[in-house]
Design a protein around this motif. Structure first.
Motif, mmCIF file in Angstrom:
data_model
loop_
_atom_site.group_PDB
_atom_site.id
_atom_site.type_symbol
_atom_site.label_atom_id
_atom_site.label_comp_id
_atom_site.label_asym_id
_atom_site.label_seq_id
_atom_site.Cartn_x
_atom_site.Cartn_y
_atom_site.Cartn_z
ATOM 1 N N LYS A 60 0.832 -1.207 0.000
ATOM 2 C CA LYS A 60 0.000 0.000 0.000
ATOM 3 C C LYS A 60 0.864 1.253 0.000
ATOM 4 N N ASP A 61 1.916 1.246 0.827
ATOM 5 C CA ASP A 61 2.809 2.412 0.881
ATOM 6 C C ASP A 61 3.491 2.635 -0.464
ATOM 7 N N LEU A 62 3.967 1.546 -1.063
ATOM 8 C CA LEU A 62 4.646 1.668 -2.354
ATOM 9 C C LEU A 62 3.684 2.119 -3.453
ATOM 10 N N THR A 63 2.436 1.663 -3.369
ATOM 11 C CA THR A 63 1.435 2.086 -4.348
ATOM 12 C C THR A 63 1.166 3.579 -4.243
ATOM 13 N N ALA A 64 1.056 4.072 -3.002
ATOM 14 C CA ALA A 64 0.845 5.509 -2.798
ATOM 15 C C ALA A 64 2.041 6.315 -3.309
ATOM 16 N N GLU A 65 3.253 5.822 -3.036
ATOM 17 C CA GLU A 65 4.446 6.512 -3.525
ATOM 18 C C GLU A 65 4.498 6.515 -5.054
ATOM 19 N N LYS A 66 4.096 5.382 -5.645
ATOM 20 C CA LYS A 66 4.086 5.298 -7.102
ATOM 21 C C LYS A 66 3.125 6.322 -7.700
ATOM 22 N N LYS A 67 1.942 6.454 -7.109
ATOM 23 C CA LYS A 67 0.962 7.419 -7.611
ATOM 24 C C LYS A 67 1.493 8.840 -7.503
ATOM 25 N N GLN A 68 2.166 9.135 -6.369
ATOM 26 C CA GLN A 68 2.721 10.465 -6.197
ATOM 27 C C GLN A 68 3.822 10.741 -7.224
ATOM 28 N N LEU A 69 4.683 9.737 -7.447
ATOM 29 C CA LEU A 69 5.740 9.891 -8.451
ATOM 30 C C LEU A 69 5.162 10.079 -9.847
ATOM 31 N N GLN A 70 4.069 9.365 -10.113
ATOM 32 C CA GLN A 70 3.426 9.523 -11.416
ATOM 33 C C GLN A 70 2.859 10.921 -11.581
ATOM 34 N N ARG A 71 2.266 11.466 -10.502
ATOM 35 C CA ARG A 71 1.746 12.844 -10.575
ATOM 36 C C ARG A 71 2.878 13.836 -10.808
ATOM 37 N N ASP A 72 3.990 13.609 -10.073
ATOM 38 C CA ASP A 72 5.139 14.502 -10.255
ATOM 39 C C ASP A 72 5.681 14.405 -11.676
ATOM 40 N N PHE A 73 5.740 13.177 -12.187
ATOM 41 C CA PHE A 73 6.238 12.974 -13.550
ATOM 42 C C PHE A 73 5.326 13.662 -14.563
ATOM 43 N N ASP A 74 4.019 13.484 -14.389
ATOM 44 C CA ASP A 74 3.064 14.115 -15.302
ATOM 45 C C ASP A 74 3.177 15.633 -15.242
ATOM 46 N N SER A 75 3.403 16.150 -14.028
ATOM 47 C CA SER A 75 3.543 17.593 -13.871
ATOM 48 C C SER A 75 4.772 18.109 -14.605
ATOM 49 N N LEU A 76 5.874 17.343 -14.503
ATOM 50 C CA LEU A 76 7.114 17.757 -15.162
ATOM 51 C C LEU A 76 7.024 17.659 -16.682
ATOM 52 N N ASN A 77 6.115 16.833 -17.165
ATOM 53 C CA ASN A 77 6.013 16.613 -18.612
ATOM 54 C C ASN A 77 4.812 17.321 -19.234
ATOM 55 N N LYS A 78 4.298 18.347 -18.563
ATOM 56 C CA LYS A 78 3.220 19.131 -19.166
ATOM 57 C C LYS A 78 3.728 19.826 -20.432
ATOM 58 N N LYS A 79 2.860 19.939 -21.377
ATOM 59 C CA LYS A 79 3.248 20.595 -22.618
ATOM 60 C C LYS A 79 3.442 22.087 -22.373
ATOM 61 N N GLY A 80 4.488 22.623 -22.999
ATOM 62 C CA GLY A 80 4.753 24.046 -22.892
ATOM 63 C C GLY A 80 5.520 24.391 -21.638
ATOM 64 N N PRO A 81 6.217 25.528 -21.598
ATOM 65 C CA PRO A 81 7.004 25.951 -20.430
ATOM 66 C C PRO A 81 6.100 26.358 -19.270
ATOM 67 N N VAL A 82 6.590 26.123 -18.042
ATOM 68 C CA VAL A 82 5.853 26.546 -16.855
ATOM 69 C C VAL A 82 6.091 28.030 -16.632
ATOM 70 N N CYS A 83 5.019 28.733 -16.351
ATOM 71 C CA CYS A 83 5.170 30.165 -16.066
ATOM 72 C C CYS A 83 4.316 30.541 -14.856
ATOM 73 N N PHE A 84 4.687 31.617 -14.189
ATOM 74 C CA PHE A 84 3.984 32.092 -12.996
ATOM 75 C C PHE A 84 3.514 33.517 -13.235
ATOM 76 N N PHE A 85 2.366 33.820 -12.694
ATOM 77 C CA PHE A 85 1.905 35.214 -12.717
ATOM 78 C C PHE A 85 1.042 35.448 -11.486
ATOM 79 N N MET A 86 0.948 36.693 -11.076
ATOM 80 C CA MET A 86 0.226 37.037 -9.861
ATOM 81 C C MET A 86 -1.085 37.713 -10.214
ATOM 82 N N SER A 87 -2.108 37.405 -9.448
ATOM 83 C CA SER A 87 -3.395 38.060 -9.660
ATOM 84 C C SER A 87 -3.267 39.553 -9.355
ATOM 85 N N THR A 88 -4.108 40.341 -9.980
ATOM 86 C CA THR A 88 -4.000 41.799 -9.836
ATOM 87 C C THR A 88 -4.925 42.350 -8.753
#
Length: 222
Positions: A86-114
């Motif tokens: 169960k612990d390894l499954t949870a870690e795997k899911k988290q790693l998959q989310r991190d991997f998916d986040s790193l592989n989003k299309k296009g560059p990551v950018c930040f902006f602040m609400s006005t």
């Protein structure tokens, strides 16, 4: 007619009788001894199956006890393995989310609400622009985002004490001010507090929980 004369005298006849009696008694003793030995053998033969049965029962009981101990040990090991899976499954899911986040299309950018908005309104501001409140999961990202007191994409509005990011992942590493989070007055949303004068403040110790209704800007991540 003539009489047969006894060639032995009275003394010799007596000795012969005595010898015969002695031999007879010896034979009787031998027979008794043989009888006693046979009886002993018979009794021993009768007792041996009982003794053998008792030994078999004892060995059987020992085998059962050993199997029970092995079963208990295997059950405990199985429970530990299930927990580990169960612990390894949870870690795997988290790693998959991190991997998916790193592989989003296009560059990551930040902006602040006005505008100054509540946490939920600030999030909606970001989402209306194809983004969301920022997720901070590395020290490098934490240090690079300092500007002022702003909302970040972390809260425990669903379950008190369980901090989750806007992508529904659970908080792994926090950069809290000293004594935070303290949930004073139902504080469920998290701000990045750029306040160098606050006790315990540092670039890696600057998060603070506040009421979600407070008005402040938010950092969006796209």
């Amino acid at each position: 007619m003539y009489k047969t004369q006894n060639k032995y005298g009275p003394a010799e006849s007596f000795l012969i009788c005595l010898v015969l009696i002695t031999v007879g008694l010896g034979l009787i003793c031998v027979l008794l001894l043989v009888f006693i030995i046979l009886q002993h053998i018979t009794i021993t033969a009768e007792r041996d199956p009982i003794k053998s049965y008792k030994n078999t029962v004892e060995e059987f009981n020992q085998t059962i006890n050993s199997l029970q101990d092995n079963y208990t040990d295997l059950t405990q090991k199985n429970l530990k393995l299930e927990t580990r899976v169960k612990d390894l499954t949870a870690e795997k899911k988290q790693l998959q989310r991190d991997f998916d986040s790193l592989n989003k299309k296009g560059p990551v950018c930040f902006f602040m609400s006005t505008e100054l908005k509540s946490w939920s309104d600030s999030r909606q501001y970001c989402r209306d622009r194809g983004a969301d409140l920022v997720i901070i999961n590395t020290e490098e990202k934490q240090v690079s985002l300092f500007s002022e007191r702003v909302w970040i994409g972390l809260s425990d509005t669903e379950n008190e004490g369980i901090m989750k990011w806007v992508d529904n992942s659970t908080l792994k590493q926090g950069f809290w001010l000293k004594g935070e989070p303290n949930n004073t007055n139902n504080e469920d949303c998290i701000e990045l507090n750029y306040n160098r004068g606050k006790p315990g403040w540092s670039p890696l110790n600057s998060w603070n929980d506040v009421a979600c209704s407070e008005k402040k800007k938010g950092i969006c991540e796209k």
